[in-house]
Design a protein around this motif. Sequence first.
Motif, mmCIF file in Angstrom:
data_model
loop_
_atom_site.group_PDB
_atom_site.id
_atom_site.type_symbol
_atom_site.label_atom_id
_atom_site.label_comp_id
_atom_site.label_asym_id
_atom_site.label_seq_id
_atom_site.Cartn_x
_atom_site.Cartn_y
_atom_site.Cartn_z
ATOM 1 N N GLU A 185 0.835 -1.201 0.000
ATOM 2 C CA GLU A 185 0.000 0.000 0.000
ATOM 3 C C GLU A 185 0.872 1.253 0.000
ATOM 4 O O GLU A 185 2.040 1.205 0.395
ATOM 5 C CB GLU A 185 -0.902 -0.002 1.236
ATOM 6 C CG GLU A 185 -1.934 -1.109 1.213
ATOM 7 C CD GLU A 185 -2.845 -1.075 2.431
ATOM 8 O OE1 GLU A 185 -2.918 -0.028 3.109
ATOM 9 O OE2 GLU A 185 -3.476 -2.096 2.698
ATOM 10 N N PRO A 186 0.297 2.388 -0.415
ATOM 11 C CA PRO A 186 1.059 3.642 -0.312
ATOM 12 C C PRO A 186 1.494 3.871 1.137
ATOM 13 O O PRO A 186 0.786 3.510 2.077
ATOM 14 C CB PRO A 186 0.057 4.711 -0.754
ATOM 15 C CG PRO A 186 -0.915 3.972 -1.626
ATOM 16 C CD PRO A 186 -1.021 2.597 -1.022
ATOM 17 N N ILE A 187 2.655 4.468 1.306
ATOM 18 C CA ILE A 187 3.184 4.724 2.644
ATOM 19 C C ILE A 187 2.280 5.731 3.357
ATOM 20 O O ILE A 187 1.962 6.786 2.818
ATOM 21 C CB ILE A 187 4.638 5.238 2.559
ATOM 22 C CG1 ILE A 187 5.532 4.183 1.893
ATOM 23 C CG2 ILE A 187 5.162 5.583 3.946
ATOM 24 C CD1 ILE A 187 6.934 4.657 1.595
ATOM 25 N N ASP A 188 1.879 5.375 4.560
ATOM 26 C CA ASP A 188 1.016 6.187 5.414
ATOM 27 C C ASP A 188 1.623 7.584 5.628
ATOM 28 O O ASP A 188 2.838 7.745 5.696
ATOM 29 C CB ASP A 188 0.891 5.423 6.741
ATOM 30 C CG ASP A 188 0.137 6.165 7.791
ATOM 31 O OD1 ASP A 188 0.777 6.977 8.495
ATOM 32 O OD2 ASP A 188 -1.068 5.935 7.925
ATOM 33 N N ALA A 189 0.766 8.586 5.763
ATOM 34 C CA ALA A 189 1.212 9.974 5.937
ATOM 35 C C ALA A 189 2.121 10.147 7.151
ATOM 36 O O ALA A 189 3.119 10.879 7.086
ATOM 37 C CB ALA A 189 0.003 10.904 6.048
ATOM 38 N N PRO A 221 11.554 15.227 0.951
ATOM 39 C CA PRO A 221 10.093 15.106 0.886
ATOM 40 C C PRO A 221 9.673 13.771 0.254
ATOM 41 O O PRO A 221 10.267 13.336 -0.737
ATOM 42 C CB PRO A 221 9.665 16.265 -0.004
ATOM 43 C CG PRO A 221 10.859 17.114 -0.203
ATOM 44 C CD PRO A 221 12.067 16.315 0.147
ATOM 45 N N ILE A 222 8.670 13.149 0.856
ATOM 46 C CA ILE A 222 8.135 11.892 0.342
ATOM 47 C C ILE A 222 6.714 12.191 -0.146
ATOM 48 O O ILE A 222 5.822 12.451 0.663
ATOM 49 C CB ILE A 222 8.103 10.789 1.429
ATOM 50 C CG1 ILE A 222 9.482 10.630 2.093
ATOM 51 C CG2 ILE A 222 7.604 9.473 0.850
ATOM 52 C CD1 ILE A 222 10.591 10.188 1.178
ATOM 53 N N PRO A 223 6.488 12.151 -1.455
ATOM 54 C CA PRO A 223 5.163 12.511 -1.991
ATOM 55 C C PRO A 223 4.057 11.547 -1.563
ATOM 56 O O PRO A 223 4.285 10.355 -1.350
ATOM 57 C CB PRO A 223 5.359 12.440 -3.506
ATOM 58 C CG PRO A 223 6.831 12.433 -3.736
ATOM 59 C CD PRO A 223 7.449 11.857 -2.502
ATOM 60 N N ASP A 224 2.856 12.087 -1.463
ATOM 61 C CA ASP A 224 1.664 11.287 -1.211
ATOM 62 C C ASP A 224 1.572 10.222 -2.296
ATOM 63 O O ASP A 224 1.847 10.488 -3.466
ATOM 64 C CB ASP A 224 0.434 12.196 -1.235
ATOM 65 C CG ASP A 224 -0.828 11.490 -0.819
ATOM 66 O OD1 ASP A 224 -0.749 10.528 -0.030
ATOM 67 O OD2 ASP A 224 -1.901 11.909 -1.269
ATOM 68 N N GLY A 225 1.208 9.011 -1.919
ATOM 69 C CA GLY A 225 1.075 7.919 -2.880
ATOM 70 C C GLY A 225 2.348 7.109 -3.083
ATOM 71 O O GLY A 225 2.342 6.118 -3.803
ATOM 72 N N THR A 226 3.448 7.504 -2.421
ATOM 73 C CA THR A 226 4.706 6.769 -2.549
ATOM 74 C C THR A 226 4.541 5.373 -1.982
ATOM 75 O O THR A 226 3.928 5.173 -0.941
ATOM 76 C CB THR A 226 5.837 7.509 -1.809
ATOM 77 O OG1 THR A 226 6.026 8.781 -2.416
ATOM 78 C CG2 THR A 226 7.140 6.725 -1.861
#
Length: 66
Positions: free
Chosen positions: A26-30, A43-48
């Motif tokens: 799954e995408p990495i949690d916020a 920075p790690i973008p949303d959806g990574t």
Amino acid sequence: MQPDIHTWWPELSIDAKHGLRERPEEPIDADVRAEIEHITGVPIPDGTRLDSADVEFIRTQREQVD
């Protein structure tokens, strides 16, 4: 490009490590992204998502998390 897992995994909280182990596809949690950003300054973008090498690395670290 994501920072190398070897730079942030050792500093990640136990809860974050468990979250990544439980949901590796799954995408990495916020909250986990925020921890990685804090550790690395990148920075790690949303959806990574983790790539296959990162997932395999985490599997090899199981004994350190349990």
